[in-house]
Design an enzyme around this catalytic site. Structure first.
Site, PDB file in Angstrom:
ATOM      1  N   ASP A   1       0.878  -1.166   0.000  1.00 19.04           N
ATOM      2  CA  ASP A   1       0.000   0.000   0.000  1.00 19.04           C
ATOM      3  C   ASP A   1       0.918   1.218   0.000  1.00 19.04           C
ATOM      4  OD1 ASP A   1      -2.185   1.741   0.251  1.00 19.04           O
ATOM      5  OD2 ASP A   1      -2.124   1.631   2.436  1.00 19.04           O
TER       6      ASP A   1
ATOM      7  N   GLU B   1      -1.422  -1.496  -4.621  1.00 13.33           N
ATOM      8  CA  GLU B   1      -2.688  -0.770  -4.763  1.00 13.33           C
ATOM      9  C   GLU B   1      -2.501   0.394  -5.726  1.00 13.33           C
ATOM     10  OE1 GLU B   1      -5.793  -0.301  -1.571  1.00 13.33           O
ATOM     11  OE2 GLU B   1      -4.936   1.712  -1.609  1.00 13.33           O
TER      12      GLU B   1
ATOM     13  N   ASP C   1      -2.134   0.980   7.525  1.00 11.29           N
ATOM     14  CA  ASP C   1      -1.383   0.833   6.273  1.00 11.29           C
ATOM     15  C   ASP C   1      -0.949  -0.624   6.060  1.00 11.29           C
ATOM     16  OD1 ASP C   1      -0.911   3.890   5.643  1.00 11.29           O
ATOM     17  OD2 ASP C   1      -0.403   3.580   7.753  1.00 11.29           O
TER      18      ASP C   1
END
Length: 171
Positions: A8, A68, A140
C-alpha cells in the site's frame, strides 16, 4: 503454495504485508510499514523506500507482488508524491524479477470485505479474520495485507478458470 507481497504505497508511510496462498487457503507471514523522513527531500525518501522494499523482498522471498493503484485527490501535489511512491513500489519488485499486479482500492475492498465501499476499520477486521495471527500495527499494514489477499483470490480464480478451460479442451 505461493508467497505474495502486498504493498500500500505512500511517500510518508508505505504499508507492506506478506501472505502465503495455497488455492483458497491463506497464511499470514509478516506485515509492517516503511516510514520515510518527512524532513528529507523527495529523492532521499524514494531511495529509502526502494531500499526498504528491496530488503523486504530479499528477506521474505515472495514470488509475486501486488500494489494498490493510486487514487486521484483534489491536492495535485499530494497525488504526484503518491505517484512517485507508487512508482517505487512497482519498480522494486519488478527489478527483483517478481510478477507485479495492480488493484484499485474498490477491487481490494470488494475482494476482502465484500463491498467496494468498506472503510479502513472494516478492512482491518476482515484481514484479521482471514489471517489469524496478523498483528496489524497500523491501518497501512492492514491495507497492504488486503492487497495481497485480493491478489491471492484473483490468482486462485484465474488458475481455476485455466484448469476448467484446459479440462474442457481435453473433453
Amino acid at each position: 503454495m505461493i508467497r505474495i507481497l502486498g504493498i500500500d504505497p505512500g511517500l510518508r508511510i508505505t504499508g507492506w504485508g506478506v501472505v502465503e496462498s495455497d488455492g483458497n487457503r491463506l497464511r499470514h507471514v509478516a506485515d509492517g510499514i516503511v516510514m520515510t523522513d518527512s524532513t528529507a527531500g523527495v529523492p532521499i525518501r524514494l531511495r529509502a523506500l526502494h531500499e526498504a522494499l528491496s530488503a523486504l523482498i530479499e528477506l521474505y522471498r515472495p514470488e509475486e507482488a501486488a500494489v494498490e493503484e493510486t487514487y486521484v485527490n483534489t491536492n495535485a501535489t499530494a497525488t504526484l508524491k503518491l505517484g512517485y511512491a507508487r512508482g517505487v513500489a512497482l519498480l522494486a519488485p519488478a527489478l527483483a524479477g517478481l510478477t507485479v499486479a495492480e488493484y484499485g482500492a474498490k477491487t481490494v475492498k470488494l475482494s476482502v470485505v465484500g463491498t467496494g465501499g468498506a472503510d479502513k476499520n472494516q478492512v482491518g477486521v476482515m484481514v484479521r479474520r482471514l489471517l489469524p495471527g496478523a498483528t496489524l500495527k497500523r491501518a497501512d499494514a492492514a491495507d497492504a495485507l488486503a492487497v495481497a489477499i485480493c491478489h491471492a483470490h484473483h490468482r486462485a480464480s484465474r488458475n481455476a478458470w485455466s484448469r476448467s478451460a484446459a479440462n474442457a479442451v481435453r473433453a
